[in-house]
Design a protein around this motif. Structure first.
Motif, PDB file in Angstrom:
ATOM      1  N   ASP A 258       0.854  -1.186   0.000  1.00 59.89           N
ATOM      2  CA  ASP A 258       0.000   0.000   0.000  1.00 59.89           C
ATOM      3  C   ASP A 258       0.888   1.233   0.000  1.00 59.89           C
ATOM      4  O   ASP A 258       2.108   1.137   0.205  1.00 59.89           O
ATOM      5  CB  ASP A 258      -0.910  -0.002   1.237  1.00 59.89           C
ATOM      6  CG  ASP A 258      -2.134   0.888   1.074  1.00 59.89           C
ATOM      7  OD1 ASP A 258      -2.251   1.558   0.014  1.00 59.89           O
ATOM      8  OD2 ASP A 258      -2.959   0.933   1.993  1.00 59.89           O
ATOM      9  N   TRP A 259       0.277   2.399  -0.222  1.00 56.89           N
ATOM     10  CA  TRP A 259       1.049   3.636  -0.215  1.00 56.89           C
ATOM     11  C   TRP A 259       0.147   4.815   0.107  1.00 56.89           C
ATOM     12  O   TRP A 259      -1.075   4.750  -0.026  1.00 56.89           O
ATOM     13  CB  TRP A 259       1.760   3.871  -1.547  1.00 56.89           C
ATOM     14  CG  TRP A 259       0.815   4.083  -2.706  1.00 56.89           C
ATOM     15  CD1 TRP A 259       0.302   5.257  -3.163  1.00 56.89           C
ATOM     16  CD2 TRP A 259       0.251   3.063  -3.522  1.00 56.89           C
ATOM     17  NE1 TRP A 259      -0.538   5.046  -4.209  1.00 56.89           N
ATOM     18  CE2 TRP A 259      -0.579   3.693  -4.465  1.00 56.89           C
ATOM     19  CE3 TRP A 259       0.381   1.674  -3.571  1.00 56.89           C
ATOM     20  CZ2 TRP A 259      -1.294   2.995  -5.429  1.00 56.89           C
ATOM     21  CZ3 TRP A 259      -0.325   0.979  -4.527  1.00 56.89           C
ATOM     22  CH2 TRP A 259      -1.143   1.629  -5.442  1.00 56.89           C
ATOM     23  N   ASP A 260       0.774   5.891   0.562  1.00 50.82           N
ATOM     24  CA  ASP A 260       0.088   7.147   0.871  1.00 50.82           C
ATOM     25  C   ASP A 260       0.899   8.253   0.202  1.00 50.82           C
ATOM     26  O   ASP A 260       2.124   8.299   0.357  1.00 50.82           O
ATOM     27  CB  ASP A 260       0.027   7.339   2.393  1.00 50.82           C
ATOM     28  CG  ASP A 260      -0.766   8.585   2.790  1.00 50.82           C
ATOM     29  OD1 ASP A 260      -1.495   9.135   1.934  1.00 50.82           O
ATOM     30  OD2 ASP A 260      -0.649   9.007   3.955  1.00 50.82           O
ATOM     31  N   TRP A 261       0.228   9.155  -0.551  1.00 52.54           N
ATOM     32  CA  TRP A 261       0.942  10.156  -1.348  1.00 52.54           C
ATOM     33  C   TRP A 261       0.439  11.556  -0.978  1.00 52.54           C
ATOM     34  O   TRP A 261      -0.366  12.141  -1.688  1.00 52.54           O
ATOM     35  CB  TRP A 261       0.733   9.879  -2.842  1.00 52.54           C
ATOM     36  CG  TRP A 261       1.878  10.310  -3.699  1.00 52.54           C
ATOM     37  CD1 TRP A 261       2.099  11.548  -4.210  1.00 52.54           C
ATOM     38  CD2 TRP A 261       2.964   9.492  -4.128  1.00 52.54           C
ATOM     39  NE1 TRP A 261       3.265  11.562  -4.934  1.00 52.54           N
ATOM     40  CE2 TRP A 261       3.807  10.309  -4.907  1.00 52.54           C
ATOM     41  CE3 TRP A 261       3.308   8.155  -3.945  1.00 52.54           C
ATOM     42  CZ2 TRP A 261       4.977   9.823  -5.499  1.00 52.54           C
ATOM     43  CZ3 TRP A 261       4.458   7.677  -4.529  1.00 52.54           C
ATOM     44  CH2 TRP A 261       5.278   8.514  -5.294  1.00 52.54           C
ATOM     45  N   GLU A 263       0.442  15.710  -0.217  1.00 45.37           N
ATOM     46  CA  GLU A 263       1.046  16.972  -0.652  1.00 45.37           C
ATOM     47  C   GLU A 263       0.607  18.034   0.356  1.00 45.37           C
ATOM     48  O   GLU A 263      -0.583  18.312   0.487  1.00 45.37           O
ATOM     49  CB  GLU A 263       0.571  17.347  -2.064  1.00 45.37           C
ATOM     50  CG  GLU A 263       0.981  16.341  -3.121  1.00 45.37           C
ATOM     51  CD  GLU A 263       0.329  16.628  -4.465  1.00 45.37           C
ATOM     52  OE1 GLU A 263       0.844  17.491  -5.207  1.00 45.37           O
ATOM     53  OE2 GLU A 263      -0.702  15.992  -4.757  1.00 45.37           O
ATOM     54  N   VAL A 332       6.200  16.895  -0.192  1.00 45.51           N
ATOM     55  CA  VAL A 332       5.685  15.616  -0.669  1.00 45.51           C
ATOM     56  C   VAL A 332       6.584  14.513  -0.110  1.00 45.51           C
ATOM     57  O   VAL A 332       7.725  14.347  -0.538  1.00 45.51           O
ATOM     58  CB  VAL A 332       5.658  15.555  -2.214  1.00 45.51           C
ATOM     59  CG1 VAL A 332       5.077  14.227  -2.677  1.00 45.51           C
ATOM     60  CG2 VAL A 332       4.845  16.713  -2.783  1.00 45.51           C
ATOM     61  N   PRO A 334       5.891  10.719   0.366  1.00 42.86           N
ATOM     62  CA  PRO A 334       5.054   9.525   0.297  1.00 42.86           C
ATOM     63  C   PRO A 334       5.521   8.457   1.280  1.00 42.86           C
ATOM     64  O   PRO A 334       6.701   8.381   1.638  1.00 42.86           O
ATOM     65  CB  PRO A 334       5.236   9.049  -1.149  1.00 42.86           C
ATOM     66  CG  PRO A 334       5.736  10.247  -1.891  1.00 42.86           C
ATOM     67  CD  PRO A 334       6.563  11.010  -0.898  1.00 42.86           C
ATOM     68  N   ASP A 356      -1.435   2.537 -10.827  1.00 43.72           N
ATOM     69  CA  ASP A 356      -2.645   3.091 -10.215  1.00 43.72           C
ATOM     70  C   ASP A 356      -3.233   4.121 -11.182  1.00 43.72           C
ATOM     71  O   ASP A 356      -2.826   5.288 -11.191  1.00 43.72           O
ATOM     72  CB  ASP A 356      -2.322   3.753  -8.874  1.00 43.72           C
ATOM     73  CG  ASP A 356      -3.572   4.251  -8.152  1.00 43.72           C
ATOM     74  OD1 ASP A 356      -4.641   4.322  -8.795  1.00 43.72           O
ATOM     75  OD2 ASP A 356      -3.478   4.571  -6.961  1.00 43.72           O
ATOM     76  N   TYR A 358      -5.962   5.756 -11.280  1.00 49.52           N
ATOM     77  CA  TYR A 358      -6.679   6.894 -10.701  1.00 49.52           C
ATOM     78  C   TYR A 358      -5.733   8.031 -10.327  1.00 49.52           C
ATOM     79  O   TYR A 358      -6.094   9.201 -10.368  1.00 49.52           O
ATOM     80  CB  TYR A 358      -7.472   6.445  -9.470  1.00 49.52           C
ATOM     81  CG  TYR A 358      -8.557   5.461  -9.807  1.00 49.52           C
ATOM     82  CD1 TYR A 358      -9.763   5.874 -10.375  1.00 49.52           C
ATOM     83  CD2 TYR A 358      -8.363   4.102  -9.569  1.00 49.52           C
ATOM     84  CE1 TYR A 358     -10.755   4.956 -10.692  1.00 49.52           C
ATOM     85  CE2 TYR A 358      -9.346   3.180  -9.888  1.00 49.52           C
ATOM     86  CZ  TYR A 358     -10.541   3.611 -10.448  1.00 49.52           C
ATOM     87  OH  TYR A 358     -11.512   2.703 -10.768  1.00 49.52           O
ATOM     88  N   ARG A 359      -4.489   7.671  -9.950  1.00 45.20           N
ATOM     89  CA  ARG A 359      -3.526   8.700  -9.522  1.00 45.20           C
ATOM     90  C   ARG A 359      -2.487   8.991 -10.600  1.00 45.20           C
ATOM     91  O   ARG A 359      -2.097  10.140 -10.802  1.00 45.20           O
ATOM     92  CB  ARG A 359      -2.827   8.258  -8.228  1.00 45.20           C
ATOM     93  CG  ARG A 359      -1.717   9.192  -7.741  1.00 45.20           C
ATOM     94  CD  ARG A 359      -2.258  10.587  -7.439  1.00 45.20           C
ATOM     95  NE  ARG A 359      -1.216  11.470  -6.946  1.00 45.20           N
ATOM     96  CZ  ARG A 359      -0.386  12.156  -7.727  1.00 45.20           C
ATOM     97  NH1 ARG A 359      -0.450  12.029  -9.041  1.00 45.20           N
ATOM     98  NH2 ARG A 359       0.525  12.953  -7.197  1.00 45.20           N
ATOM     99  N   PHE A 360      -2.045   7.957 -11.324  1.00 44.21           N
ATOM    100  CA  PHE A 360      -0.918   8.135 -12.232  1.00 44.21           C
ATOM    101  C   PHE A 360      -1.276   7.913 -13.701  1.00 44.21           C
ATOM    102  O   PHE A 360      -0.406   7.938 -14.558  1.00 44.21           O
ATOM    103  CB  PHE A 360       0.222   7.187 -11.836  1.00 44.21           C
ATOM    104  CG  PHE A 360       0.665   7.353 -10.414  1.00 44.21           C
ATOM    105  CD1 PHE A 360       1.206   8.560  -9.974  1.00 44.21           C
ATOM    106  CD2 PHE A 360       0.519   6.323  -9.499  1.00 44.21           C
ATOM    107  CE1 PHE A 360       1.600   8.718  -8.656  1.00 44.21           C
ATOM    108  CE2 PHE A 360       0.921   6.471  -8.179  1.00 44.21           C
ATOM    109  CZ  PHE A 360       1.457   7.677  -7.754  1.00 44.21           C
ATOM    110  N   LEU A 365       3.517   4.673 -12.519  1.00 39.58           N
ATOM    111  CA  LEU A 365       4.575   5.535 -11.994  1.00 39.58           C
ATOM    112  C   LEU A 365       5.870   4.740 -11.980  1.00 39.58           C
ATOM    113  O   LEU A 365       5.926   3.622 -11.468  1.00 39.58           O
ATOM    114  CB  LEU A 365       4.233   6.005 -10.578  1.00 39.58           C
ATOM    115  CG  LEU A 365       5.336   6.775  -9.839  1.00 39.58           C
ATOM    116  CD1 LEU A 365       5.510   8.155 -10.454  1.00 39.58           C
ATOM    117  CD2 LEU A 365       5.041   6.878  -8.359  1.00 39.58           C
TER     118      LEU A 365
END
Length: 391
Positions: A258-261, A263, A332, A334, A356, A358-360, A365
């Motif tokens: 999983d990840w959290d990005w 800003e 930023v 992550p 992903d 929806y984000r990239f 990425l």
């Protein structure tokens, strides 16, 4: 599940056995081992580039593995080290700073050895006489090592009461700095004992100057099994200014879970003043401004940083510029959740590939980032990596 049971289960299923974690205690100054394995539960452990990490080890006193161990005399706060070893290799070290007993449970809190200790020590007069540390056109890494050595060399009644076991190399950055008092006394960038600065503040302020560097310490056991630490200095930063060609690759789907990005611009600024010595009309200060951001349509956002023992304009300017570089733009950092424990340390680079849409978008990425902090959960083993993109 115990380490033995987990290994047996892994053998049946054909899976790789989980790593064995042990928690050893040592006397801080002598390095003598007190307990080779203190059975307990550790929620997680971590390391940071800028900050002092801490851990908590929980010991149920009814655990039969504690029988025969003198827990109380081998976990004394302030004089006992707690080391975390993974398959016998040190991965974290700290000084036990607090101990709490509550209804059959002992909780030990330890803080990362070197940064916590340097924060508890002051550059001060050793007797009634004032002293100073002065340097003339000296490499900044040599200045750093001299400050550390000054901290370690203090004695009391012939005892080396400040030597916590740090090994230093001879790296150079090529950046020369002055830390001296001018002949007329008007400008003073020397380290003066009357300021009673902490050694950690002295070291971090030096590293944080414009065109500065980064540092960390890595724990290891010497040939006699005594706990030591290697000082690692990196110019312009640990891991190098740019990623090397051969770096570890982490992927999703794959080892990344999983990840959290995020800003975050809440603490951003585009004008910084470094406030130095003096008061009112005699105040010394210098500023730095991010003109490109203002010209690009952003509003003026101001902040200050205090350095009351500094009176040299060039040093204040370097401090302002370095602070501006840290807080400019949106921060930023992550966080990646990764299976197991990658063999990486803060300051090193890793390549990440994340699919992903929806984000990239349609293309995954694919970038190289630098690790700024790690946090590992021993069982089941899982690691969280704080990373930063190249700036």
């Amino acid at each position: 599940m115990s380490d033995v049971m987990a290994a047996a289960a892994a053998a049946v299923t054909g899976a790789e056995p989980p790593p064995a974690y042990t928690y050893a205690t040592y006397d801080l100054l002598s390095g003598v081992q007190l307990i080779d394995h203190l059975p307990g539960e550790l929620s997680d452990y971590g390391r940071q580039l800028h900050g002092t990490a801490q851990v908590t080890l929980t010991l149920p006193v009814t655990d039969p593995r504690l029988s025969g161990l003198d827990v109380w005399s081998t976990t004394l706060p302030r004089r006992t080290l707690l080391w975390v070893l993974r398959d016998g290799v040190p991965v974290w070290d700290g000084i036990i700073t607090a101990r709490r007993y509550q209804r059959g449970v002992v909780r030990l809190t330890a803080r990362e050895t070197v940064r916590w200790y340097l924060e508890r020590r002051r550059f001060r007069p050793l007797t009634s006489s004032h002293r100073s540390l002065q340097f003339n056109q000296t490499d900044q890494l040599a200045i750093f090592r001299a400050i550390v050595q000054d901290c370690l060399d203090v004695t009391w009644n012939g005892l080396r009461v400040g030597d916590i076991g740090i090994d230093m190399g001879n790296e150079m950055s090529g950046v020369l700095r002055d830390r001296r008092t001018s002949p007329d006394g008007e400008e003073d960038s020397a380290y003066q004992s009357w300021n009673f600065d902490t050694y950690l503040d002295m070291l971090d302020d030096l590293a944080d100057l414009e065109n500065g560097f980064e540092w960390r310490t890595d724990p290891y056991l010497d040939d006699q099994g005594r706990p030591r630490r290697r000082l690692v200095l990196g110019y312009p930063r640990l891991g190098g200014a740019t990623p090397p060609d051969d770096v570890l690759t982490l992927e999703y789907p794959g080892q990344i879970v999983d990840w959290d990005w995020p800003e975050d611009g809440a603490d951003s600024a585009n004008w910084i003043a470094a406030i130095g010595a003096g008061e009112e009309k005699g105040l010394r200060w210098s500023s730095a401004i991010n003109s490109a951001e203002l010209e690009g349509g952003y509003p003026l956002l101001e902040a200050t940083t205090a350095h009351k023992s500094v009176s040299t304009p060039a040093t204040l300017q370097a401090l302002a510029a370095a602070e501006l570089a840290r807080v400019a733009g949106d921060i930023v950092v992550p966080e990646l959740q990764v299976r197991g424990r990658p063999n990486v340390s803060p300051g090193q680079w890793v390549r990440i590939r994340i699919a992903d849409p929806y984000r990239f978008g349609d293309q995954p990425l694919d970038t190289t980032v630098r690790i700024v902090a790690t946090r590992t959960q021993p069982s089941p083993e899982m690691t969280w990596l704080d990373v930063e993109e190249a700036r």
